[in-house]
Design an enzyme around this catalytic site. Structure first.
Site, mmCIF file in Angstrom:
data_model
loop_
_atom_site.group_PDB
_atom_site.id
_atom_site.type_symbol
_atom_site.label_atom_id
_atom_site.label_comp_id
_atom_site.label_asym_id
_atom_site.label_seq_id
_atom_site.Cartn_x
_atom_site.Cartn_y
_atom_site.Cartn_z
ATOM 1 C CG ASP A 113 -0.867 4.815 3.428
ATOM 2 O OD1 ASP A 113 -1.395 3.765 4.023
ATOM 3 O OD2 ASP A 113 -1.822 5.835 3.143
ATOM 4 C CB ILE A 114 -2.867 4.967 -1.854
ATOM 5 C CG1 ILE A 114 -2.234 3.637 -2.367
ATOM 6 C CG2 ILE A 114 -3.713 5.494 -2.756
ATOM 7 C CD1 ILE A 114 -3.329 2.708 -3.028
ATOM 8 C CD GLU A 120 -5.214 2.631 2.961
ATOM 9 O OE1 GLU A 120 -5.363 3.650 3.824
ATOM 10 O OE2 GLU A 120 -5.441 1.302 3.204
#
Length: 564
Positions: free
Chosen positions: A234-235, A277
């Site tokens: 996950d960003i 994301e």
């Protein structure tokens, strides 16, 4: 899509096998015709049964050859994806058999040269234009060479050669046209595969394909007795990045990160965009330790890449958080694997970000603190909690998140190690009594009846019944029994008020309620974190201990943005 491809491949091999069988039957008929005529001419001269035995042997042998070639051709290549050395050998054998028929039936005068079309057609259908043209060229050379060698003494040699030249042209044209069709059909399937399985923005596999591939990988792992590791990526602060620069710039970042992830994995590993994301990597045949190393490699690659505008993010860098879990060591089912990796990612996001976290079960930790004779019960508890999570789809992972919140506030409040341990185990097991509540009541969207509400309110006592036989867990019984008590005395089951409620229970109550408010429930829409904080403040001295609420809000505030 894989199931469709397997079905298509099987049907193609069936057609190819049938065509080859028909060609062998033709060969059998031709052999019978040739040797039958010879036998009749010999029989008129002699009554010797020698030729009868020979013809019978040839017939039986030919039938056996037909059967064996059918089994060999169909069974071996049923699910084959690409041609190999065995296919070359098989093609050579068919070409050899067909040439032998042509040779014994008159060489250049033979009317059975059309047999080569069977192997040209099947080769082209099965393996494409290149293989088909190669086969057509070899067959053409064999026929024309035979004409040149054996037809030179014949006055009509040129006419034989010209006729066979046309036939070889048909061979090549058949292979070319059929191969072109196979190529077009393959390109169409690949485009269809891309539309169905590839995420348009990032050009990696999509969520649908991820689910299918994970199922396949886990099935293969069970058969081969090896592991499958799953990484969720996950960003960090991506929502903030989108808010600062807009979604178009955010899409560019997603594309760049997807490309970096592609370059960080090997051909045996599968990268997919799980959603928003978040990306996922399926890594078959590697243990958790290697998966963690892979996660660190990916994390460092992102951290060392410069992204436009990242200087305005917290930490001045765009980074990622990664959660890792492994089948079958940390999970036994697909759902458990996904949720354990997601839980590990949640921990990585919550505790500072830009890190790799492996899944650790609270119950595995509990085994270290429990008497040996009760170890088996821990596995039973884990099973019960899995069943509860499966029944209550709105709060899957609730217990794991409550444990994280309790750990956070315990650090803030300065609890000692014994208190932290009791709080952690109590948080994990606090809803174990829900095992006896029907799924339709847990997930009911309308107002509960009196009897249904009574059943819901019984789950603390039900939990005590499950745990009371384990002496090592007696310290957590107050947390199980009283986690629905309210500070103003209106809670259940005992109506305790204020400091009558055990201190650790008051902590658990805040963490439990906060996660409940920020999760989708059948009777309410999920609140965002700010709304949940405001609700905690509003309910101070009504439902919650005011001091604990203040400390919790402060502790979570220090982690502001952990879900971004």
């Amino acid at each position: 899509m894989n199931l469709y491809e397997d079905s298509r491949r099987e049907n193609v091999h069936k057609v190819v096998a049938i065509v080859k069988l028909i060609s062998i039957l033709f060969c059998g008929i031709i052999v019978f015709s040739i040797y039958g005529n010879r036998y009749n001419s010999i029989a008129r001269i002699s009554s010797d049964n020698y030729d009868l035995v020979s013809v019978t042997t040839i017939c039986v042998g030919t039938l056996m050859l037909i059967y064996e070639l059918w089994i060999f051709s169909y069974k071996r290549s049923r699910f084959q994806k690409r041609w190999d050395i065995s296919d070359i050998i098989e093609t050579i054998l068919f070409v050899g058999v067909f040439y032998a028929i042509v040779f014994v039936s008159g060489k250049h005068l033979s009317s059975f040269k059309f047999l080569f079309l069977f192997i040209i057609i099947t080769s082209t259908i099965q393996f494409g234009m290149y293989h088909g043209l190669l086969c057509a060229s070899v067959c053409s050379v064999m026929i024309l060479t035979t004409d040149l060698i054996f037809g030179t003494s014949n006055a009509n040699a040129n006419s034989f050669f010209e006729t066979d030249l046309v036939l070889t042209g048909v061979f090549v044209l058949t292979a070319w046209l059929l191969g072109d069709y196979v190529k077009i059909e393959k390109n169409y399937r690949e485009k269809l595969h891309a539309l169905v399985n590839i995420d348009e923005l990032t050009d990696v596999y999509n969520h649908r394909y991820f689910q299918e591939k994970l199922t396949t990988s886990m099935s293969e792992a069970e058969e081969m007795n090896h592991s499958v590791s799953l990484l969720f990526i996950d960003i960090d602060y991506f929502k903030s990045y989108n808010d600062l620069y807009g979604h178009l710039q955010g899409d560019k970042v997603l594309k760049n990160i997807a490309q970096i992830l592609k370059n960080s994995i090997n051909d045996q590993q599968t990268l997919a965009r799980y959603g928003g994301e978040e990306f996922a990597v399926i890594a078959p045949s590697i243990p958790e330790e290697e998966a963690i190393e892979l996660g660190e490699k990916i994390r460092c690659a992102i951290e060392n890449t410069c992204f436009e505008g990242e200087e305005n993010l917290p930490g001045k860098k765009l980074t990622i958080s990664i959660g890792v879990s492994c089948f079958p060591d940390k999970s036994k089912t697909k759902l458990e694997l996904i949720n354990s990796a997601d839980d590990a990612l949640y921990r990585a996001k919550f505790f500072n970000k830009n890190r790799v976290e492996a899944y650790v079960s609270v119950l595995d930790e509990l085994k270290k603190d429990i008497e040996t004779e009760h170890i088996d019960l821990i596995s039973s508890f884990k099973t019960l909690i899995s069943v509860i999570n499966a029944k209550d789809r709105y709060t899957y992972g609730h217990t794991e998140r409550v444990v994280i919140y309790c750990k956070l506030i315990a650090e803030k409040l300065g609890l000692n190690e014994a208190e932290k341990r009791i709080l952690k185990y109590g948080a994990y097991l606090h809803d174990i009594g829900k095992i006896n509540i029907p799924i339709d009541i847990l997930n009911k969207k309308t107002k509960l009846t009196f009897d249904e509400w009574k059943m819901i309110k019984s789950h603390p006592e039900q939990g005590i019944e499950i745990l009371k036989h384990v002496p090592s867990l007696q310290d957590i019984i107050p947390l199980i029994l009283h986690h629905h008590e309210k500070y103003d005395g209106t809670g259940y089951p005992s109506g305790l008020q204020g400091e009558e409620i055990p201190y650790l229970v008051r902590i658990l109550s805040v963490a439990d309620s906060f996660d409940a408010m920020t999760s989708n429930r059948p009777y309410q829409t999920r609140k965002d974190y700010q709304q949940a904080m405001e609700e905690l403040q509003r309910c101070k001295a009504i439902q919650f201990d005011p001091n604990i609420v203040d400390m919790f809000v402060e502790a979570v505030g220090e982690k502001e943005g952990f879900i971004s």
